[in-house]
Design a protein around this motif. Structure first.
Motif, PDB file in Angstrom:
ATOM      1  N   GLU A 177       3.395   5.825  -5.749  1.00 35.67           N
ATOM      2  CA  GLU A 177       3.167   5.847  -7.188  1.00 35.67           C
ATOM      3  C   GLU A 177       2.019   6.786  -7.558  1.00 35.67           C
ATOM      4  O   GLU A 177       2.015   7.389  -8.634  1.00 35.67           O
ATOM      5  N   GLN A 178       1.040   6.919  -6.664  1.00 30.29           N
ATOM      6  CA  GLN A 178      -0.103   7.798  -6.909  1.00 30.29           C
ATOM      7  C   GLN A 178       0.171   9.246  -6.523  1.00 30.29           C
ATOM      8  O   GLN A 178      -0.709  10.090  -6.636  1.00 30.29           O
ATOM      9  N   ASP A 179       1.393   9.530  -6.060  1.00 27.49           N
ATOM     10  CA  ASP A 179       1.759  10.866  -5.563  1.00 27.49           C
ATOM     11  C   ASP A 179       0.845  11.314  -4.426  1.00 27.49           C
ATOM     12  O   ASP A 179       0.549  12.512  -4.276  1.00 27.49           O
ATOM     13  N   ALA A 180       0.395  10.344  -3.614  1.00 21.38           N
ATOM     14  CA  ALA A 180      -0.487  10.643  -2.487  1.00 21.38           C
ATOM     15  C   ALA A 180       0.341  10.919  -1.234  1.00 21.38           C
ATOM     16  O   ALA A 180       0.228  10.227  -0.224  1.00 21.38           O
ATOM     17  N   TYR A 181       1.196  11.909  -1.334  1.00 21.88           N
ATOM     18  CA  TYR A 181       2.086  12.245  -0.220  1.00 21.88           C
ATOM     19  C   TYR A 181       2.544  13.692  -0.354  1.00 21.88           C
ATOM     20  O   TYR A 181       2.381  14.322  -1.422  1.00 21.88           O
ATOM     21  N   GLU A 182       3.097  14.213   0.708  1.00 22.61           N
ATOM     22  CA  GLU A 182       3.736  15.518   0.719  1.00 22.61           C
ATOM     23  C   GLU A 182       5.104  15.380   1.365  1.00 22.61           C
ATOM     24  O   GLU A 182       5.288  14.545   2.264  1.00 22.61           O
ATOM     25  N   VAL A 183       6.052  16.172   0.931  1.00 17.30           N
ATOM     26  CA  VAL A 183       7.372  16.191   1.551  1.00 17.30           C
ATOM     27  C   VAL A 183       7.412  17.343   2.544  1.00 17.30           C
ATOM     28  O   VAL A 183       7.227  18.505   2.166  1.00 17.30           O
ATOM     29  N   GLU A 184       7.566  17.011   3.813  1.00 17.31           N
ATOM     30  CA  GLU A 184       7.615  18.003   4.877  1.00 17.31           C
ATOM     31  C   GLU A 184       9.067  18.372   5.159  1.00 17.31           C
ATOM     32  O   GLU A 184       9.927  17.493   5.307  1.00 17.31           O
ATOM     33  N   GLU A 185       9.330  19.665   5.208  1.00 18.25           N
ATOM     34  CA  GLU A 185      10.687  20.137   5.467  1.00 18.25           C
ATOM     35  C   GLU A 185      10.860  20.438   6.942  1.00 18.25           C
ATOM     36  O   GLU A 185      10.110  21.196   7.538  1.00 18.25           O
ATOM     37  N   ASP A 186      11.862  19.815   7.529  1.00 22.79           N
ATOM     38  CA  ASP A 186      12.176  19.994   8.943  1.00 22.79           C
ATOM     39  C   ASP A 186      13.680  19.847   9.079  1.00 22.79           C
ATOM     40  O   ASP A 186      14.409  19.946   8.091  1.00 22.79           O
ATOM     41  N   ASP A 187      14.164  19.644  10.305  1.00 25.04           N
ATOM     42  CA  ASP A 187      15.590  19.361  10.470  1.00 25.04           C
ATOM     43  C   ASP A 187      15.981  18.167   9.602  1.00 25.04           C
ATOM     44  O   ASP A 187      17.077  18.120   9.041  1.00 25.04           O
ATOM     45  N   VAL A 188      15.080  17.193   9.518  1.00 25.69           N
ATOM     46  CA  VAL A 188      15.229  16.060   8.609  1.00 25.69           C
ATOM     47  C   VAL A 188      13.959  15.986   7.776  1.00 25.69           C
ATOM     48  O   VAL A 188      12.862  15.856   8.314  1.00 25.69           O
ATOM     49  N   ASP A 189      14.085  16.137   6.449  1.00 28.20           N
ATOM     50  CA  ASP A 189      12.910  16.071   5.590  1.00 28.20           C
ATOM     51  C   ASP A 189      12.282  14.680   5.680  1.00 28.20           C
ATOM     52  O   ASP A 189      12.979  13.682   5.842  1.00 28.20           O
ATOM     53  N   TYR A 190      10.961  14.632   5.558  1.00 24.60           N
ATOM     54  CA  TYR A 190      10.289  13.343   5.616  1.00 24.60           C
ATOM     55  C   TYR A 190       9.042  13.358   4.746  1.00 24.60           C
ATOM     56  O   TYR A 190       8.542  14.424   4.353  1.00 24.60           O
ATOM     57  N   ILE A 191       8.556  12.173   4.438  1.00 19.44           N
ATOM     58  CA  ILE A 191       7.390  11.995   3.580  1.00 19.44           C
ATOM     59  C   ILE A 191       6.155  11.835   4.457  1.00 19.44           C
ATOM     60  O   ILE A 191       6.126  11.010   5.367  1.00 19.44           O
ATOM     61  N   ASP A 192       5.144  12.624   4.167  1.00 21.00           N
ATOM     62  CA  ASP A 192       3.883  12.569   4.911  1.00 21.00           C
ATOM     63  C   ASP A 192       2.800  12.055   3.970  1.00 21.00           C
ATOM     64  O   ASP A 192       2.450  12.709   2.997  1.00 21.00           O
ATOM     65  N   PHE A 193       2.298  10.860   4.237  1.00 26.16           N
ATOM     66  CA  PHE A 193       1.262  10.286   3.379  1.00 26.16           C
ATOM     67  C   PHE A 193      -0.046  11.045   3.535  1.00 26.16           C
ATOM     68  O   PHE A 193      -0.424  11.455   4.635  1.00 26.16           O
ATOM     69  N   VAL A 194      -0.741  11.214   2.437  1.00 25.87           N
ATOM     70  CA  VAL A 194      -2.063  11.834   2.440  1.00 25.87           C
ATOM     71  C   VAL A 194      -3.049  10.718   2.118  1.00 25.87           C
ATOM     72  O   VAL A 194      -3.166  10.279   0.972  1.00 25.87           O
ATOM     73  N   GLU A 195      -3.741  10.251   3.139  1.00 26.05           N
ATOM     74  CA  GLU A 195      -4.635   9.110   2.976  1.00 26.05           C
ATOM     75  C   GLU A 195      -5.854   9.306   3.847  1.00 26.05           C
ATOM     76  O   GLU A 195      -5.747   9.366   5.071  1.00 26.05           O
ATOM     77  N   GLY A 196      -7.035   9.440   3.221  1.00 24.41           N
ATOM     78  CA  GLY A 196      -8.252   9.653   3.971  1.00 24.41           C
ATOM     79  C   GLY A 196      -8.789   8.367   4.560  1.00 24.41           C
ATOM     80  O   GLY A 196      -8.403   7.274   4.148  1.00 24.41           O
TER      81      GLY A 196
ATOM     82  N   ARG B 221       0.830  -1.208   0.000  1.00 22.45           N
ATOM     83  CA  ARG B 221       0.000   0.000   0.000  1.00 22.45           C
ATOM     84  C   ARG B 221       0.861   1.253   0.000  1.00 22.45           C
ATOM     85  O   ARG B 221       0.559   2.217  -0.719  1.00 22.45           O
ATOM     86  N   TYR B 222       1.938   1.272   0.753  1.00 26.62           N
ATOM     87  CA  TYR B 222       2.808   2.448   0.766  1.00 26.62           C
ATOM     88  C   TYR B 222       3.428   2.683  -0.605  1.00 26.62           C
ATOM     89  O   TYR B 222       3.536   3.830  -1.065  1.00 26.62           O
ATOM     90  N   LEU B 223       3.854   1.613  -1.275  1.00 27.46           N
ATOM     91  CA  LEU B 223       4.395   1.753  -2.632  1.00 27.46           C
ATOM     92  C   LEU B 223       3.326   2.310  -3.577  1.00 27.46           C
ATOM     93  O   LEU B 223       3.612   3.168  -4.431  1.00 27.46           O
ATOM     94  N   GLU B 224       2.106   1.837  -3.396  1.00 26.69           N
ATOM     95  CA  GLU B 224       1.005   2.327  -4.223  1.00 26.69           C
ATOM     96  C   GLU B 224       0.767   3.819  -3.992  1.00 26.69           C
ATOM     97  O   GLU B 224       0.559   4.586  -4.945  1.00 26.69           O
ATOM     98  N   LEU B 225       0.796   4.252  -2.734  1.00 27.63           N
ATOM     99  CA  LEU B 225       0.579   5.669  -2.426  1.00 27.63           C
ATOM    100  C   LEU B 225       1.684   6.545  -3.024  1.00 27.63           C
ATOM    101  O   LEU B 225       1.421   7.650  -3.507  1.00 27.63           O
TER     102      LEU B 225
END
Length: 346
Positions: A313-332, A307-311
């Motif tokens: 591929e669907q660009d269902a995420y945002e990249v959050e900028e912090d001290d360490v950048d990370y991926i934030d999934f957008v999933e309702g 499911r994470y790979l699918e998300l």
């Protein structure tokens, strides 16, 4: 203990008398303290039956200390103190277990507890055990996990460094302490890395992957959830899982092994003791905010990674900028009663 209580009450009585209005004949102060706070009310009676409120300034801490000491000595969840004093300097204390508590929130009112030792039943422990085979595949999980890391590296522009793996001996020891095995797919991941560390943030659906030692410690703490008191649990109900009979109806269970968290009291866990229609190793959500019972996520960690790979591929995420950048999934959230999105991932 009795001497400390007497000294504390004496200090409260002295302050009540020092702040009393002219012509007072009696002062009554009532305090109630327990798991969910501390309350004070009181009044002075003046000649002629006039009454004036007692203001708790200057006496709150002493009264709180006395209430806590009496409650601890007696083993009471909620303690009620009544202090009466007169201008002569005489004062009395009556302490009792408070059986009537005020309820707040959406359903205000009062609750009376006659048997403080009684606890609501947990029907999940008596449910039929699931007999289906695990859905997880350790080899497929490793392949998906490596693909997942590669995709994250491409998105973030740098590789995320993971901690070194645990040893097979460490896994065997952890399983002895847990009293049951880890699912084969999650066990395979710990032979790649001991959690996500400080760089691979949000590796499991915005949650951090816990080191093996913390998994064991968290399981010990969650086996028997802390009793929050009747004020908040008088109408507690554990609902049936969706899909029906996949997860046991209880607030905590030794077979629920948490492996990811946002350090907010909530966890992703693998369920190694599923109900009749479940599979060992299925992924569930448990913790502080799951008052009505655990939430079914998918049939295995293997499916979760799909499911994470699918998300991604669907660009269902945002990249959050912090001290360490990370991926934030957008999933309702899924619709109630619908088939879980993750259940049939291959």
């Amino acid at each position: 203990m009795a001497e400390l209580v007497e000294q504390g009450v004496a200090r409260v009585a002295e302050k009540m008398m020092a702040n009393a209005p002219d012509g007072w004949t009696e002062a009554v102060l009532v305090s109630t303290g327990g798991l969910f706070g501390f309350g004070i009310s009181g009044q002075y009676t003046i000649a002629g039956a006039e009454q004036r409120p007692i203001h708790p300034s200057g006496i709150f801490q002493d009264l709180d200390d006395v209430t806590a000491a009496v409650g601890a000595a007696r083993g009471w969840e909620c303690t009620r103190l009544e202090i009466r004093c007169r201008p002569s300097g005489e004062f009395t204390l009556v302490a009792s277990r408070d059986t009537v508590s005020r309820l707040h929130g959406e359903r205000p009112g009062f609750v009376t507890v006659l048997d403080h030792g009684y606890r609501l039943s947990q029907p999940g422990f008596a449910q039929e055990e699931g007999t289906a085979a695990p859905a997880g595949d350790p080899d497929l999980t490793i392949a998906r996990f490596r693909a997942y890391l590669e995709r994250r590296t491409a998105i973030l522009g740098h590789a995320e460094k993971l901690p070194p793996p645990v040893t097979t001996a460490a896994l065997d020891d952890a399983e002895r302490r847990l009293g049951r095995p880890l699912p084969a797919d999650l066990r395979a991941l710990y032979l790649i890395a001991d959690g996500s560390g400080d760089e691979a943030l949000g590796l499991f659906g915005n949650l951090g992957w816990m080191p093996l030692a913390r998994l064991v410690a968290a399981n010990a703490g969650l086996r028997e959830p802390v009793w929050p008191g009747w004020e908040s649990s008088w109408d507690s109900v554990v609902l049936d899982a969706d899909p029906l009979d996949t997860i046991r109806r209880c607030h905590g269970h030794p077979g629920w092994l948490p492996f990811a968290t946002a350090d907010d009291g909530n966890y992703l866990a693998v369920d190694m003791s599923p109900a009749r229609a479940g599979r060992p190793g299925q992924v569930i959500q448990i913790g502080r905010d799951y008052y009505d019972g655990p939430l079914y996520v998918c049939d295995s960690v293997t499916s979760l990674l799909a499911r994470y790979l699918e998300l991604l591929e669907q660009d269902a995420y945002e990249v959050e900028e912090d001290d360490v950048d990370y991926i934030d999934f957008v999933e309702g959230p899924r619709e109630p009663g619908s088939e879980p999105e993750l259940r049939t991932c291959d």
